[in-house]
Design a protein around this motif. Structure first.
Motif, PDB file in Angstrom:
ATOM      1  N   THR A  68       0.458  -1.536  -0.250  1.00 10.89           N
ATOM      2  CA  THR A  68       0.010  -0.852  -0.164  1.00 10.89           C
ATOM      3  C   THR A  68       0.996   0.931  -0.144  1.00 10.89           C
ATOM      4  OG1 THR A  68      -0.421   0.416   2.609  1.00 10.89           O
ATOM      5  CG2 THR A  68      -1.585  -0.894   1.564  1.00 10.89           C
ATOM      6  N   GLU A  69       0.364   2.132   0.154  1.00 18.00           N
ATOM      7  CA  GLU A  69       1.288   3.453  -0.016  1.00 18.00           C
ATOM      8  C   GLU A  69       0.989   3.675   1.183  1.00 18.00           C
ATOM      9  OE1 GLU A  69      -1.813   6.561  -0.874  1.00 18.00           O
ATOM     10  OE2 GLU A  69      -3.334   6.332   0.245  1.00 18.00           O
ATOM     11  N   PRO A  70       2.154   4.982   2.101  1.00 16.10           N
ATOM     12  CA  PRO A  70       2.607   4.416   3.078  1.00 16.10           C
ATOM     13  C   PRO A  70       0.565   5.232   4.110  1.00 16.10           C
ATOM     14  CG  PRO A  70       3.847   6.071   2.395  1.00 16.10           C
ATOM     15  CD  PRO A  70       2.699   5.455   1.417  1.00 16.10           C
ATOM     16  N   ARG A  85      -6.477  -7.889  -3.912  1.00 11.96           N
ATOM     17  CA  ARG A  85      -7.285  -6.686  -2.693  1.00 11.96           C
ATOM     18  C   ARG A  85      -8.917  -7.757  -2.500  1.00 11.96           C
ATOM     19  NH1 ARG A  85      -8.753  -1.189  -2.641  1.00 11.96           N
ATOM     20  NH2 ARG A  85      -7.256  -0.907  -4.200  1.00 11.96           N
ATOM     21  N   LYS A  86      -8.713  -8.857  -2.848  1.00 15.54           N
ATOM     22  CA  LYS A  86      -9.884  -9.042  -2.447  1.00 15.54           C
ATOM     23  C   LYS A  86      -9.465  -9.748  -1.233  1.00 15.54           C
ATOM     24  CE  LYS A  86     -13.191 -13.202  -3.726  1.00 15.54           C
ATOM     25  NZ  LYS A  86     -13.896 -13.947  -4.441  1.00 15.54           N
ATOM     26  N   PRO A  87      -8.833 -11.066  -0.955  1.00 15.69           N
ATOM     27  CA  PRO A  87      -8.174 -10.930   0.562  1.00 15.69           C
ATOM     28  C   PRO A  87      -7.919 -10.293   1.092  1.00 15.69           C
ATOM     29  CG  PRO A  87      -6.418 -11.568  -1.063  1.00 15.69           C
ATOM     30  CD  PRO A  87      -7.664 -12.140  -1.623  1.00 15.69           C
ATOM     31  N   LEU A 143      -9.585  -1.034   4.240  1.00 14.05           N
ATOM     32  CA  LEU A 143      -8.541  -0.580   3.527  1.00 14.05           C
ATOM     33  C   LEU A 143      -9.044  -0.329   2.552  1.00 14.05           C
ATOM     34  CD1 LEU A 143      -5.879  -1.962   5.214  1.00 14.05           C
ATOM     35  CD2 LEU A 143      -7.048  -0.206   5.882  1.00 14.05           C
ATOM     36  N   ALA A 144     -10.515  -0.436   1.992  1.00 19.95           N
ATOM     37  CA  ALA A 144     -10.910  -0.108   1.404  1.00 19.95           C
ATOM     38  C   ALA A 144     -10.948   1.433   0.744  1.00 19.95           C
ATOM     39  CB  ALA A 144     -12.747  -0.163   0.799  1.00 19.95           C
TER      40      ALA A 144
END
Length: 436
Positions: A271-273, A327-329, A337-338
């Motif tokens: 992810t981004e920070p 992204r799904k799991p 965190l969507a």
């Protein structure tokens, strides 16, 4: 098709977070012309680099050949988790090999952690302590409690702490798990920097490393004491001993290994920070993995990015949209965190065996091979390189302990193993979805 060229640019690291944050290392030249060596090592991951390092430090003339860049494969793409034990739990190992052998295998795995931590320290790669195992059912937790007691009583290992639901949620704020355990003797690190550090140490010790030197042929010695010839597009080496350390990228170079070791792809995002939102993911600087057959695993890096692995396929090709696959799991565990952007997404090829235990084998009188770590290779691959280096020098006890484990060929050999594994993975994926 060749997995070395199916998903990546020749001679380049994948576009991963690890590649973007790696410690720079000069490129090593390709092999040109003819050469001689005591030992040739094929593969520039943990296994091969560790073998080259230990052989060079022992004064052997060693040449390592890597098709792309050192750390290009699974060694530079994995979850960075330095786990305890073997791939199978000790109760399963006792059933497979007996209690005495299971204890020897546990002790070897502890040696593997110590060795990896030592090399990481020499290479300046920090190791953070702690790996949690997250359970989906109460039965899994009950089994873990029994194993924690057995490890302390029979194996001398008392570093694992049982975590009930509240204790786990205090560390891992998710509704996806009922309980867990925390192994204080395990850890996590930057996996590509570990590989690059090993290469730097091996080079300094006198090992000759050639990158962009894909092996195209092997002419094995026909009898003990004979020479082996290893060929690349632009060169040829004659050697006394050969070490195969290409793992999932070995291809058809050695049929005896290919029949027992199956390449499989796994995928990771970063992810981004997250900044202050790290508390939504983990409240301690540990790594985590769960109990799904297609395992989910994650940790935070020093910049508060979530590094999350999940999802596999059995194919020559990675999916077109890796980020969506992973992204799904991720959102099943952390639905909050969507809205978080995935800054990196990459895939890699590892290797598994029928038993999920590594395949240590002698394909020819002067040839050693270790591979098939089945997702538990960071420490064990590093140890495997050392064990093969010792075996070359006539000290084969550790290698022989690992090679005594039964690693059967996949049913149907190399032709039918993929369709059969796809069917098996589909079954286990269904079990994961049903929570079985």
């Amino acid at each position: 098709m060749n997995l070395l060229h199916s998903n990546d640019r020749d001679g380049e690291y994948p576009p991963s977070l690890y590649a973007a944050t790696r410690t720079e290392l000069r490129a090593f030249p390709p092999l040109r012309g003819k050469a001689q060596a005591d030992v040739v090592v094929i593969g520039g991951g943990y296994t091969g680099l560790s073998a080259a390092l230990h052989l060079a430090e022992a004064g052997r003339r060693v040449i390592l050949l890597e098709a792309h860049r050192v750390g290009f494969g699974a060694s530079g793409r994995n979850g960075g988790q330095l786990g305890s034990g073997q791939r199978l739990e000790v109760d399963d190992l006792e059933k497979m090999a007996g209690r005495d052998a299971a204890r020897r295998l546990w002790d070897l795995a502890e040696d593997a952690k110590r060795l990896t931590r030592d090399i990481a320290a020499r290479a300046g790669v920090p190791v953070a302590d702690g790996i949690a195992h997250a359970f989906r059912t109460r039965a899994e937790f009950d089994h873990a409690i029994a194993l924690i007691e057995r490890l302390a009583r029979d194996y001398g290992y008392d570093r694992i702490e049982a975590l009930d639901r509240d204790a786990l949620r205090a560390i891992l704020p998710s509704d996806a798990y009922v309980a867990g355990e925390l192994d204080h003797g395990a850890g996590h690190l930057h996996p590509l920097n570990l590989a690059l550090g090993m290469a730097r140490l091996a080079d300094a010790a006198g090992a000759v490393i050639h990158e962009r030197s894909e092996v195209t042929g092997i002419d094995h010695a026909r009898q003990a004491g004979g020479k082996t010839t290893v060929t690349t597009a632009d060169g040829q080496i004659t050697c006394d001993h050969l070490i195969l350390a290409a793992n999932g990228y070995l291809g058809t170079l050695e049929p005896k290994v290919a029949a027992r070791v199956m390449p499989i792809n796994n995928f990771i995002v970063a992810t981004e920070p997250l900044g202050a939102r790290v508390a939504e993911v983990l409240t301690r600087n540990i790594g985590v993995h769960d109990t799904k057959f297609v395992v989910n695993y994650w940790r935070l890096d020093s910049d508060s990015r979530l590094i999350f692995g999940g999802g596999e396929n059995v194919s020559y090709r990675f999916p077109a949209d890796i980020a969506s696959k992973v992204r799904k799991p991720l959102l099943e565990i952390y639905p909050g965190l969507a809205d978080v952007r995935l800054a990196y997404a990459w895939g890699g090829t590892l290797a598994i065996t029928m038993t999920r235990m590594p395949c240590f084998i002698r394909p020819a009188p002067n040839c050693l091979s270790a591979s098939g770590y089945s997702g538990h290779g960071l420490a064990l691959a590093t140890l495997a390189g050392k064990l093969m280096a010792q075996a070359v020098q006539g000290q084969s006890e550790g290698f022989d302990t690992m090679s005594a484990l039964p690693v059967h060929p996949f049913p149907g050999g190399t032709l039918l193993r993929w369709p059969l594994l796809v069917a098996g993975m589909s079954w286990y994926s269904l079990r994961d979805r049903l929570g079985v």
